[in-house]
Design an enzyme around this catalytic site. Sequence first.
Site, PDB file in Angstrom:
ATOM      1  N   ARG A 144     -14.538  16.733  -3.330  1.00  0.00           N
ATOM      2  CA  ARG A 144     -13.162  17.246  -3.347  1.00  0.00           C
ATOM      3  C   ARG A 144     -12.882  18.047  -4.630  1.00  0.00           C
ATOM      4  O   ARG A 144     -12.263  19.104  -4.594  1.00  0.00           O
ATOM      5  CB  ARG A 144     -12.169  16.075  -3.250  1.00  0.00           C
ATOM      6  CG  ARG A 144     -12.106  15.455  -1.869  1.00  0.00           C
ATOM      7  CD  ARG A 144     -11.400  14.110  -1.912  1.00  0.00           C
ATOM      8  NE  ARG A 144     -11.066  13.615  -0.575  1.00  0.00           N
ATOM      9  CZ  ARG A 144     -10.650  12.382  -0.325  1.00  0.00           C
ATOM     10  NH1 ARG A 144     -10.513  11.508  -1.313  1.00  0.00           N
ATOM     11  NH2 ARG A 144     -10.367  12.016   0.912  1.00  0.00           N
ATOM     12  N   GLU A 146      -0.242   4.996   0.837  1.00  0.00           N
ATOM     13  CA  GLU A 146      -0.513   5.986   1.893  1.00  0.00           C
ATOM     14  C   GLU A 146      -0.587   5.309   3.263  1.00  0.00           C
ATOM     15  O   GLU A 146      -1.299   4.337   3.454  1.00  0.00           O
ATOM     16  CB  GLU A 146      -1.821   6.703   1.596  1.00  0.00           C
ATOM     17  CG  GLU A 146      -1.762   7.502   0.307  1.00  0.00           C
ATOM     18  CD  GLU A 146      -3.121   8.082  -0.072  1.00  0.00           C
ATOM     19  OE1 GLU A 146      -3.673   8.871   0.691  1.00  0.00           O
ATOM     20  OE2 GLU A 146      -3.635   7.711  -1.141  1.00  0.00           O
ATOM     21  N   ASP A 205       0.852  -1.178   0.000  1.00  0.00           N
ATOM     22  CA  ASP A 205       0.000   0.000   0.000  1.00  0.00           C
ATOM     23  C   ASP A 205       0.900   1.244   0.000  1.00  0.00           C
ATOM     24  O   ASP A 205       2.060   1.177   0.421  1.00  0.00           O
ATOM     25  CB  ASP A 205      -0.868  -0.051   1.269  1.00  0.00           C
ATOM     26  CG  ASP A 205      -1.761   1.160   1.400  1.00  0.00           C
ATOM     27  OD1 ASP A 205      -2.223   1.683   0.364  1.00  0.00           O
ATOM     28  OD2 ASP A 205      -2.002   1.581   2.542  1.00  0.00           O
TER      29      ASP A 205
END
Lengths: 201, 201
Positions: free
Chosen positions: A46, A9, A7
């Site tokens: 966002r 983040e 992964d």
Amino acid sequence: MEIVTLDLEGVLVPEIWIAFAEKSGIEALKRTTRDEPDYHRLMQYRMDILREHGFKLSDIQNVIANIKPLEGAKEFLDKLRELTQVIILSDTFSEFALPLMRQLGYPTIFCNSLVIDESGMLSDIRMRTENGKKKAVEALKAIGFRVFASGDSYNDLAMIREADGGCLFRAPENILKSERDLSLVTEYDDLLEKIKAFING
Amino acid sequence: MEIVTLDLEGVLVPEIWIAFAEKSGIEALKRTTRDEPDYHRLMQYRMDILREHGFKLSDIQNVIANIKPLEGAKEFLDKLRELTQVIILSDTFSEFALPLMRQLGYPTIFCNSLVIDESGMLSDIRMRTENGKKKAVEALKAIGFRVFASGDSYNDLAMIREADGGCLFRAPENILKSERDLSLVTEYDDLLEKIKAFING
């Protein structure tokens, strides 16, 4: 022949949206999937905020270029790439990942991508495939790899469970409680040792 | 989302066995699949010669460390990794590739591996899968990638034909004659332009 899928983040770099919200000073961008579980709606939210603030992709990339990988991440990755093959599996977007990949020495990353309009603003997201992390591990196994996987989040669990070996890395309390059978590692040196044991085992 | 798969020998680095034969002075190692079409027999022949000369894996790696990537290969690969994802697909062995990958900045490579005995000598080969290059392209397509492939040899043809786009790179005359429908590129800049057109197309 082994390969490690990681992964991004929380494992190698900070949470990109949180770090971006802090660097840019736009507090509203701290909203996460915990607040809005529908990922497409969250991304629309966002993108609307970025547009309001006049942030083009290039502006966002300039801010992300100032986000540093986690302490020791580059050194860990350098050692790992000397030892075996590595692919980063992430749900982020390649356009956001690029300034971080540059700092990490361009490891290979499988992620999603953004649609940018003619003014340079984000207009949509393009998911490469559903359940991308798990499917990538399946695909690697299908072409003869033994896969070791590690991550910190709910979206990493299927990947870790599909892999031949793996562990959680710096996972939060709620995941540790619900996934008691998965081992946890919190330091890069320990993760490297676990991977070495997997390769030799 | 795009990904580029590249052959290694002849595209980014010289033919490893030929270069090794030259650096080590062991002429008998210049034998190739043209002289001995059975790959497993050829590898047994090579391993026997290495053992006769007392070459351990570490000795071989030291020689390979002095083989340089082809002129311009590192710069091409750096530009390409800034642009998109790259995986090298090769029939060589990870233990031989390592000293070259180090010089190329550790791009991801899918290849085969060696079995090393307790004295450090090569004792067997381990193929990750049959038709590894074609299968890797199939696997990448299955997880949502558009794939561009390039190589110079017979064992690259299935990979190039399976990919969504691709071309030959510095292929020899006999391949150009038999594969007239595949386009040919001989310079890195032209290959980069072809890949850019594929990404934008």
